[in-house]
Scaffold this active site. Structure first.
Site, PDB file in Angstrom:
ATOM      1  N   ALA A  13       0.892  -1.435  -0.029  1.00 24.02           N
ATOM      2  CA  ALA A  13      -0.079  -0.052  -0.301  1.00 24.02           C
ATOM      3  C   ALA A  13       0.780   1.486   0.019  1.00 24.02           C
ATOM      4  O   ALA A  13       0.285   2.385  -0.339  1.00 24.02           O
ATOM      5  CB  ALA A  13      -0.894   0.087   1.102  1.00 24.02           C
ATOM      6  N   ALA A  18       0.303   1.690  -5.769  1.00 28.39           N
ATOM      7  CA  ALA A  18      -0.585   1.003  -4.801  1.00 28.39           C
ATOM      8  C   ALA A  18      -1.224   2.644  -4.043  1.00 28.39           C
ATOM      9  O   ALA A  18      -2.668   2.367  -3.772  1.00 28.39           O
ATOM     10  CB  ALA A  18       0.059   0.194  -4.130  1.00 28.39           C
ATOM     11  N   TYR A 104      13.849  -8.244 -13.803  1.00 24.76           N
ATOM     12  CA  TYR A 104      12.528  -7.891 -13.585  1.00 24.76           C
ATOM     13  C   TYR A 104      11.413  -8.491 -14.190  1.00 24.76           C
ATOM     14  O   TYR A 104      10.373  -9.025 -13.572  1.00 24.76           O
ATOM     15  CB  TYR A 104      12.510  -6.354 -13.871  1.00 24.76           C
ATOM     16  CG  TYR A 104      11.167  -5.823 -13.302  1.00 24.76           C
ATOM     17  CD1 TYR A 104      10.544  -5.541 -12.115  1.00 24.76           C
ATOM     18  CD2 TYR A 104      10.312  -5.343 -14.553  1.00 24.76           C
ATOM     19  CE1 TYR A 104       9.363  -5.091 -11.875  1.00 24.76           C
ATOM     20  CE2 TYR A 104       8.934  -4.866 -14.423  1.00 24.76           C
ATOM     21  CZ  TYR A 104       8.535  -4.754 -13.152  1.00 24.76           C
ATOM     22  OH  TYR A 104       7.255  -4.231 -12.648  1.00 24.76           O
ATOM     23  N   LYS A 108       8.322 -11.192 -12.649  1.00 22.09           N
ATOM     24  CA  LYS A 108       6.999 -10.730 -13.022  1.00 22.09           C
ATOM     25  C   LYS A 108       6.399 -12.026 -13.566  1.00 22.09           C
ATOM     26  O   LYS A 108       5.155 -12.220 -13.304  1.00 22.09           O
ATOM     27  CB  LYS A 108       6.811  -9.521 -13.761  1.00 22.09           C
ATOM     28  CG  LYS A 108       7.090  -8.078 -13.021  1.00 22.09           C
ATOM     29  CD  LYS A 108       6.016  -8.035 -11.842  1.00 22.09           C
ATOM     30  CE  LYS A 108       6.107  -6.816 -11.229  1.00 22.09           C
ATOM     31  NZ  LYS A 108       4.997  -6.354 -10.208  1.00 22.09           N
TER      32      LYS A 108
END
Length: 269
Positions: A13, A18, A104, A108
């Protein structure tokens, strides 16, 4: 807001994306619960995703899960036709990511594939959002690596951006709105590419130099012989989604950097 839409949980968050998503959710009337996580890469990225999904599987009232993946999970391939834009059916090659040491997109890709396997086995309604490079204002005053890289480019640095070669860009607000749209839209299913514009580095700095002439933006980049590609975002657009322009992205991004004291005041063209 007079109407409460329901309760949602947002992981990570405190992050760049986010935090903006939470802002949008609150403005839309949602009750938001936020959790904070440490940065993840490779094995921790997969484990972190599966830990969250394990918790989701124990909640019988959960309606659907929206996972933030990345457009890098579709474009790291050496077997594609440059004239045919990538769509959601494409997956990056794990072997090529490992060979080129592209950690990266590898993390992912592995995390998203693990999420699909888990959700298919456990009956969880999963939707993944695949944003390209996110541009826009930052709510946290301490810049994340993405925002720091953009700031460096606007200050004339080339070290980080030179490796992009060709890259998709999307407004942070569009990524947040995309998450909410696919969460709310009953017919939403599968993966959704979220990208407004795909530009070569030289196209990007040409645009920036023309619209923000007071900034010491690099004039050109070393050519890296990267293959041409584009994104087909018709699936998201079929839900009625419209992307903001590259100019809106950087107007809002630069305005935020000026407001937070990272850049001097300027007058965009």
């Amino acid at each position: 807001m007079d109407q409460v839409e329901g309760k949602v949980c947002v992981t990570g968050a405190s992050g760049f994306l986010a935090s903006w998503l939470i802002k949008r959710l609150l403005l839309s009337g949602y009750q938001v619960i936020g959790t904070v996580r440490d940065p993840e890469i490779l094995e921790p990225a997969v484990k972190g995703t599966l830990n969250v999904l394990n918790s989701c599987a124990k909640n019988p009232s959960l309606k659907r899960v929206i996972l933030t993946s990345s457009s890098s999970t579709v474009r790291v391939r050496d077997d594609f036709e440059p004239t045919v834009p990538f769509d959601e059916s494409s997956w990056s090659s794990v072997e090529l990511c490992e060979t080129l040491q592209l950690w990266y997109p590898l993390s992912k890709t592995l995390a998203e594939r693990a999420a699909w396997d888990f959700c298919n086995k456990n009956g969880i309604h999963l939707i993944t959002v695949l944003p390209s490079f996110v541009i826009g204002p930052s709510l946290p005053t301490q810049l994340c690596s993405t925002a720091s890289d953009v700031l460096g480019l606007l200050r004339g640095e080339t070290e980080k951006f030179k490796w992009h070669g060709r890259m998709g860009y999307v407004h942070i607000d569009d990524v947040a709105l995309c998450h909410i749209l696919v969460y709310e839209h009953q017919s939403a299913v599968g993966r959704y590419l979220c990208s407004s514009s795909v530009l070569d580095n030289d196209e990007l700095v040409s645009f920036l130099s023309a619209h923000y002439p007071s900034l010491p933006v690099p004039k050109r980049f070393e050519q890296l012989n990267r293959p041409f590609y584009d994104f087909n975002t018709s699936k998201l657009k079929s839900l009625g989604f419209e992307f903001k322009s590259i100019k809106k992205m950087f107007d809002d991004c630069i305005g935020s950097l000026v407001e937070q004291g990272h850049l001097s005041s300027l007058n965009p063209v």
